[in-house]
Design an enzyme around this catalytic site. Structure first.
Site, PDB file in Angstrom:
ATOM      1  N   HIS A   1       0.842  -1.194   0.000  1.00 45.85           N
ATOM      2  CA  HIS A   1       0.000   0.000   0.000  1.00 45.85           C
ATOM      3  C   HIS A   1       0.871   1.235   0.000  1.00 45.85           C
ATOM      4  CE1 HIS A   1      -3.146   2.868   1.118  1.00 45.85           C
ATOM      5  NE2 HIS A   1      -3.975   1.964   0.595  1.00 45.85           N
TER       6      HIS A   1
ATOM      7  N   GLU B   1      -7.813  -5.301  -0.541  1.00 52.32           N
ATOM      8  CA  GLU B   1      -8.319  -6.076  -1.675  1.00 52.32           C
ATOM      9  C   GLU B   1      -8.282  -7.588  -1.441  1.00 52.32           C
ATOM     10  OE1 GLU B   1      -9.916  -4.161  -3.246  1.00 52.32           O
ATOM     11  OE2 GLU B   1      -8.904  -3.070  -4.838  1.00 52.32           O
TER      12      GLU B   1
END
Ligand code: ACO
Length: 370
Positions: free
Chosen positions: A260, A315
């Site tokens: 991320h 996700e």
């Protein structure tokens, strides 16, 4: 005349940050992402405090004092129901034009038919429209006719009903609701930034959120969960986990659902979704396998990138949750858009109040004119 190259340099000076890491470009009351501590705050509420909120309650929170009128959870639920009906009527004639498009391209096309000029509460219309369009698109992909909304239902319950054709049980509805709430807003991520840039030109709310959708669809942002399932399927068996992941990393591929830009610790949304998916009875075997893949992936990533803390992102468990409640994997980005539309619309309303065109600088590094 020969202009010296120096005079073509940007007056903004020397600081150039590729990817805009750490560059402040907006102030917002909507959400805060603390990447070091792994915290997400939505208008004064920790993500964990919103676990049992309805999506409509989160909309009321995000839109408060920003929209043309202040609506509470119940009013939003009623208005969304009516707006879903209108979206369904508006959509039917356009369905033949979707032939040959991917699900997210089809959603983009249907949203682009919403007229920016029409005087109405565009933020409500945008939020109401996405589940109607996304469910119909997913059904068309399976050769099924779209299902008309049921305005008396909550937004999440109706989304699932329009997808499956029959009302779903409370467990599944809760799981989807948790998902929509969890992804409702997340600081100035790429799609929200794109949305705010377009809003700053006064192009209109629908144009702004379509820009957000276009940014969302990339695999580095909201296009990752489908590929997470592809990865789990390709790995297939427990003894394949380490060899498969090692080969992928040796080929220089990124493991979907990990890493991320902001988080240096575990993404708090991953845990919120993991809890939601674990509460669904039908996911037992799948989640146990996914957890094993996650453990090995984290170990390999730590070994390969010791200086960069690569952790599980939202996700990974999104993929398992959306699969478990029955969405086809090529519709996952559209379901993400249904949740993130809350944030995009709130950011457009907030940007409208700022009223300042977003127009940064670039540094010219091309040739000087001869
Ligand atoms: N798998 C393997 N390696 C990775 C991964 C990953 N998932 N993520 C980052 N890396 C590597 C990069 O290749 C880079 O290696 P290098 O230094 O040898 O070039 C290093 O780690 C640092 O990565 P960055 O490029 O600085 O990471 P960035 O902040 O640009 O990217 C991103 C963040 C795009 C999410 C990235 O981690 C990624 O591609 N993940 C996979 C796709 C994904 O899961 N996307 C969903 C993100 S969540 C969301 O948007 C809702």
């Amino acid at each position: 005349m020969n202009i010296p190259l120096k005079s073509l340099e940007s007056p903004a000076g020397d600081v150039f940050t590729p990817g805009l890491e750490g560059v402040l470009v907006a102030e917002t009351v909507l959400s805060h992402v603390d990447g070091a501590a792994g915290r997400l705050v939505l208008r004064g509420h920790e993500l964990g405090q919103l676990a049992d909120w309805s999506f409509e309650a989160v909309l009321a929170l995000l839109w408060r004092d920003l929209g043309p009128e202040s609506l509470d959870e119940t009013q939003i639920r009623e208005r969304l129901g009516t707006a879903r009906m209108a979206a369904f009527e508006r959509m039917t004639a356009a369905l033949p034009a979707l032939e040959g498009l991917s699900q997210v391209e089809a959603l983009r096309l249907l949203l682009s038919r919403l007229p920016d000029a029409e005087p109405q509460c565009h933020h409500l219309v945008a939020v109401a429209s996405v589940p109607v369009f996304a469910a119909a698109i997913a059904r068309c992909g399976r050769g099924l006719a779209p299902v008309q909304p049921e305005p008396g239902l909550g937004h999440a319950a109706d989304f699932l009903r329009m997808l499956h054709g029959v009302e779903q049980g409370p467990e599944r509805v809760r799981a989807l609701e948790t998902y929509l709430v969890t992804v409702a807003d997340h600081g100035l991520n790429a799609s929200t930034f794109a949305t705010r840039v377009i809003a700053s030109t006064q192009a209109g709310l629908f144009s702004s959120v379509i820009g957000g959708l276009c940014a969302l669809k990339g695999p580095l942002h909201g296009g990752a969960p489908g590929p997470v399932l592809d990865m789990l399927d390709a790995i297939g068996r427990e003894e394949n986990i380490v060899p498969w992941l090692t080969d992928a990393l040796n080929r220089g591929e990124r493991l979907m659902g990990f890493g991320h830009r902001i988080y240096r610790v575990r993404d708090p949304r991953a845990d919120a979704l993991k809890r939601a998916v674990a509460a669904l009875r039908e996911t037992g075997g799948r989640i146990a396998f996914a957890e094993k893949v996650e453990v090995e992936a984290l170990a390999l990533l730590a070994e390969r990138k010791p200086l960069r803390s690569l952790q599980t992102n939202v996700e990974f468990y999104t993929a398992l949750l959306l699969e478990a409640v029955g969405f086809p994997r090529d519709s996952f980005t559209n379901v993400f858009a249904a949740g993130r539309m809350a944030g995009w619309t709130a950011h457009v309303l907030e940007q409208d109040k700022v009223g300042r065109l977003i127009r940064p600088q670039s540094r010219y590094i091309g040739p000087a004119p001869a």
